[in-house]
Design an enzyme around this catalytic site. Structure first.
Site, PDB file in Angstrom:
ATOM      1  N   LYS A  11      10.721  35.537  65.704  1.00  0.00           N
ATOM      2  CA  LYS A  11       9.559  36.436  65.684  1.00  0.00           C
ATOM      3  C   LYS A  11       9.968  37.899  65.410  1.00  0.00           C
ATOM      4  CE  LYS A  11       6.687  33.579  68.718  1.00  0.00           C
ATOM      5  NZ  LYS A  11       5.801  33.563  69.894  1.00  0.00           N
ATOM      6  N   TYR A  51      -1.970  30.383  63.855  1.00  0.00           N
ATOM      7  CA  TYR A  51      -2.228  30.298  65.291  1.00  0.00           C
ATOM      8  C   TYR A  51      -3.701  29.981  65.588  1.00  0.00           C
ATOM      9  CZ  TYR A  51       2.398  31.923  66.803  1.00  0.00           C
ATOM     10  OH  TYR A  51       3.742  32.012  67.087  1.00  0.00           O
ATOM     11  N   ASN A 114       8.430  36.960  72.681  1.00  0.00           N
ATOM     12  CA  ASN A 114       9.309  35.937  73.259  1.00  0.00           C
ATOM     13  C   ASN A 114      10.286  35.334  72.250  1.00  0.00           C
ATOM     14  OD1 ASN A 114       7.425  34.451  71.900  1.00  0.00           O
ATOM     15  ND2 ASN A 114       6.958  33.046  73.569  1.00  0.00           N
ATOM     16  N   HIS A 117       9.274  30.884  68.047  1.00  0.00           N
ATOM     17  CA  HIS A 117       8.218  29.860  68.125  1.00  0.00           C
ATOM     18  C   HIS A 117       8.845  28.537  67.707  1.00  0.00           C
ATOM     19  CE1 HIS A 117       4.466  27.685  67.432  1.00  0.00           C
ATOM     20  NE2 HIS A 117       5.044  27.237  66.326  1.00  0.00           N
ATOM     21  N   GLU A 128       3.059  22.533  60.454  1.00  0.00           N
ATOM     22  CA  GLU A 128       3.676  23.865  60.411  1.00  0.00           C
ATOM     23  C   GLU A 128       4.754  23.962  59.337  1.00  0.00           C
ATOM     24  OE1 GLU A 128       2.776  25.071  65.071  1.00  0.00           O
ATOM     25  OE2 GLU A 128       4.854  24.891  64.411  1.00  0.00           O
TER      26      GLU A 128
END
Ligand code: CMP
Length: 141
Positions: A11, A51, A114, A117, A128
């Site tokens: 990310k 998302y 975080n 993913h 995905e």
């Protein structure tokens, strides 16, 4: 055990902090093979689509803003039980709750930032991967 593929994203927070190498080393160290990879930047429309399952959540706009705030590195991982193995090496969604040695414990800042993913199941992995990669961009071995 089944050979699976899963989608992994480094990310924007982790790319900005030069953690790409450290994170990919953890993935490869967990016997996951990178068979496709690219550095890119998501548009708001792409992030909202990716998302989409979270669109009713309170943090949705924050998530889209964050995921479009800078470049991301996306990769397809292949290996035995790759989906679960990737989730194990990532650690819990909230870095404060992630086990020591996991990617999020080491490289994540908070539940939003975080670091990574990973797909949460076979169906999402399939969707995905197709979201980011054409078959010709994958190099299985
Ligand atoms: P990820 O695995 O990318 O899937 C959805 C993301 O939403 C998740 O990781 C978190 O980064 C993010 N997320 C989940 N809960 C929250 C929250 N309470 N606030 C902000 N972001 C969240």
């Amino acid at each position: 055990m089944a050979i699976e593929r899963t989608l992994s994203i480094v990310k924007p927070d982790a790319v900005a902090k030069n953690f790409i190498g450290g994170i990919l080393a953890k993935l490869e160290g967990a016997q996951l093979t990178i068979i496709g990879a690219k550095l890119m930047r998501l548009s708001p429309a792409q992030a909202a689509l990716f998302y989409g399952v979270h669109r009713e959540r309170s943090f949705f706009q924050e998530l889209v803003d964050f995921m479009t705030s800078g470049p991301i590195m996306v990769q397809v991982l292949e290996g035995e039980n790759a989906i679960l193995r990737n989730r194990e090496v990532m650690g819990a969604t909230d870095p404060a709750k992630a086990d020591a040695g996991t990617i999020r414990a080491e490289f994540g800042a908070n539940i939003g930032e975080n670091a990574v993913h990973g797909s949460d199941g076979p169906e999402t992995a399939h969707e995905e991967i197709a979201f980011f990669f054409a078959q010709a961009e994958l190099q299985p071995r």
